[in-house]
Design a protein around this motif. Structure first.
Motif, mmCIF file in Angstrom:
data_model
loop_
_atom_site.group_PDB
_atom_site.id
_atom_site.type_symbol
_atom_site.label_atom_id
_atom_site.label_comp_id
_atom_site.label_asym_id
_atom_site.label_seq_id
_atom_site.Cartn_x
_atom_site.Cartn_y
_atom_site.Cartn_z
ATOM 1 N N ASP A 133 70.446 45.142 40.909
ATOM 2 C CA ASP A 133 70.228 46.589 40.893
ATOM 3 C C ASP A 133 71.469 47.279 40.355
ATOM 4 O O ASP A 133 72.494 46.648 40.100
ATOM 5 C CB ASP A 133 69.911 47.061 42.319
ATOM 6 C CG ASP A 133 69.205 48.401 42.359
ATOM 7 O OD1 ASP A 133 68.892 48.954 41.284
ATOM 8 O OD2 ASP A 133 68.956 48.901 43.467
ATOM 9 N N PHE A 134 71.379 48.599 40.185
ATOM 10 C CA PHE A 134 72.507 49.365 39.667
ATOM 11 C C PHE A 134 72.570 50.725 40.326
ATOM 12 O O PHE A 134 71.572 51.231 40.849
ATOM 13 C CB PHE A 134 72.391 49.542 38.150
ATOM 14 C CG PHE A 134 71.201 50.355 37.724
ATOM 15 C CD1 PHE A 134 71.289 51.724 37.576
ATOM 16 C CD2 PHE A 134 69.969 49.747 37.492
ATOM 17 C CE1 PHE A 134 70.189 52.485 37.185
ATOM 18 C CE2 PHE A 134 68.866 50.486 37.106
ATOM 19 C CZ PHE A 134 68.976 51.858 36.954
ATOM 20 N N MET A 135 73.762 51.309 40.316
ATOM 21 C CA MET A 135 73.970 52.674 40.788
ATOM 22 C C MET A 135 74.906 53.387 39.821
ATOM 23 O O MET A 135 75.783 52.745 39.227
ATOM 24 C CB MET A 135 74.588 52.691 42.189
ATOM 25 C CG MET A 135 73.636 52.304 43.299
ATOM 26 S SD MET A 135 74.348 52.620 44.943
ATOM 27 C CE MET A 135 74.333 54.432 44.974
ATOM 28 N N PRO A 136 74.735 54.699 39.645
ATOM 29 C CA PRO A 136 75.655 55.444 38.790
ATOM 30 C C PRO A 136 77.064 55.439 39.370
ATOM 31 O O PRO A 136 77.243 55.552 40.585
ATOM 32 C CB PRO A 136 75.067 56.863 38.798
ATOM 33 C CG PRO A 136 73.660 56.709 39.260
ATOM 34 C CD PRO A 136 73.655 55.539 40.176
ATOM 35 N N LYS A 137 78.055 55.285 38.499
ATOM 36 C CA LYS A 137 79.453 55.337 38.929
ATOM 37 C C LYS A 137 79.954 56.750 38.717
ATOM 38 O O LYS A 137 80.187 57.171 37.583
ATOM 39 C CB LYS A 137 80.295 54.346 38.137
ATOM 40 C CG LYS A 137 81.745 54.259 38.611
ATOM 41 C CD LYS A 137 82.511 53.177 37.870
ATOM 42 C CE LYS A 137 83.914 53.027 38.423
ATOM 43 N NZ LYS A 137 84.672 51.958 37.745
ATOM 44 N N ASN A 138 80.120 57.469 39.820
ATOM 45 C CA ASN A 138 80.511 58.868 39.749
ATOM 46 C C ASN A 138 81.733 59.085 40.645
ATOM 47 O O ASN A 138 81.631 59.073 41.863
ATOM 48 C CB ASN A 138 79.346 59.759 40.200
ATOM 49 C CG ASN A 138 79.595 61.225 39.897
ATOM 50 O OD1 ASN A 138 80.681 61.738 40.137
ATOM 51 N ND2 ASN A 138 78.576 61.906 39.369
#
Length: 355
Positions: free
Chosen positions: A102-107
């Motif tokens: 899976d992935f998540m935005p890097k903010n």
């Protein structure tokens, strides 16, 4: 026992912040950190974490290569962090293909805030990824059973009438993060040129990702795949992917088209499978072949309920071929599934059903 986490990022700030957030939850235990891809590969072997959080742009060895090596040497679930850009989307899709779950935005702005919502989202995603099949690896499909030909109808006068099969006017597929992009790729690449029905696709993704994903699919599929824009006509052999951050509805006007609407803040998912499937049930009652595949949550259950009520078919991906069984399980538990199929068989079954 707590879930063991390895945090990998070349940013000291981002690394420390993730460690703080994960260490504050008793369900997680940070067993180590790494600041480059090669160190990550080495520590996966020595520390045996349950899950790895991975940046994609790092020195020595980049994130995609690190994921590929981890899957080769010691398959472990990986959660990627990526930038919300077109290039970030391309890299993330490569990482998913390499084996990331899976992935998540890097903010940096979000992660620097002391937000309970951000913390909950991060922890919940890590826990979910840790429960997935090791490295997203899926059991091979069993040998498909040969389907019997439909039995003819015999009237009281002895007249044999062939059993007619309902025409499929639309194929609708819904999936989410947790294996969804690669599952869609596996299915759509099996559809032939000249496929006789239009398709609508709903994949939970940020707005910056769906255009790159549609481009990727279009380059490797025999059918045409494009990110949908308002007013796009439904055409045989063309798959319209719902744009991230918006809703896609099927409209019967102009011979069949899609409407792209701003995402309603009251809905958790933008795009939502329920919205697209529900509209399809009204436009093509009894003539939709709908498929729910791997992904988190239960989006799609109510949409398939409407499709089922209208007489359309509902298929779900089998548990043993899902990375995350959430969405298919919700539909199957509700008693809405007409068939449960291994990922390896879905594409060929669509062809048999539609062509």
């Amino acid at each position: 026992m707590p879930v063991k986490v390895l945090v990998v990022d070349d940013s000291g700030f981002f690394r420390r912040r993730l460690v703080e957030i994960f260490s504050a939850d008793p369900r997680l235990q940070v067993v180590g950190t790494a600041n480059n891809g090669q160190e990550a590969v080495d520590k996966v072997q020595s520390l045996s974490p349950d899950v790895v959080t991975m940046d994609y742009e790092m020195p020595v060895l980049d994130g995609i290569s690190a994921v590929a090596n981890i899957m080769k040497l010691k398959p472990t679930p990986v959660l990627m962090f990526s930038s919300l850009t077109h290039e970030g989307a391309r890299v993330t899709l490569d990482a998913l293909e390499a084996g990331a779950v899976d992935f998540m935005p890097k903010n940096f702005e979000d992660i620097s805030r002391d937000s309970a919502v951000v913390k909950h989202t991060l922890v919940d995603r890590v826990l979910t990824v840790a429960r997935t099949r090791v490295g997203g690896q899926i059991k091979a499909a069993p040998v498909a059973k040969r389907r019997e030909a439909p039995k003819p109808i015999v009237t009281d006068r002895g007249v044999i009438i062939p059993r007619a099969r309902k025409k499929v006017s639309l194929v609708a597929i819904g999936t989410s993060t947790g294996g969804g992009p690669m599952a869609l790729q596996a299915v759509l690449t099996k559809l032939p040129k000249g496929f006789p029905a239009p398709l609508v696709l709903v994949q939970h993704m940020p707005a910056a990702f769906t255009h790159a994903f549609a481009e990727r699919l279009n380059n490797i599929c025999q059918i045409t795949v494009k990110e949908a824009v308002d007013g796009d006509k439904l055409q045989p052999g063309v798959a319209l992917l719902a744009p991230g951050g918006k809703q896609m509805m099927v409209d019967p006007r102009n011979g069949g088209c899609v409407r792209i609407l701003e995402g309603d803040e009251r809905l958790n998912y933008k795009p939502s499978v329920d919205v697209t499937f529900g509209s399809a049930s009204k436009c093509y009652p009894g003539k939709v072949l709908s498929i729910i595949m791997t992904g988190m949550g239960a989006d799609g259950r109510e949409g398939t309920r409407m499709l089922k009520a209208s007489g359309s078919k509902v298929w779900v991906q089998s548990e043993d071929s899902c990375v995350i069984y959430g969405m298919p399980q919700a539909v199957e538990k509700a008693g809405l599934a007409d068939d449960v199929l291994h990922l390896d068989h879905i594409g060929e079954r669509i062809v048999k059903e539609v062509c």
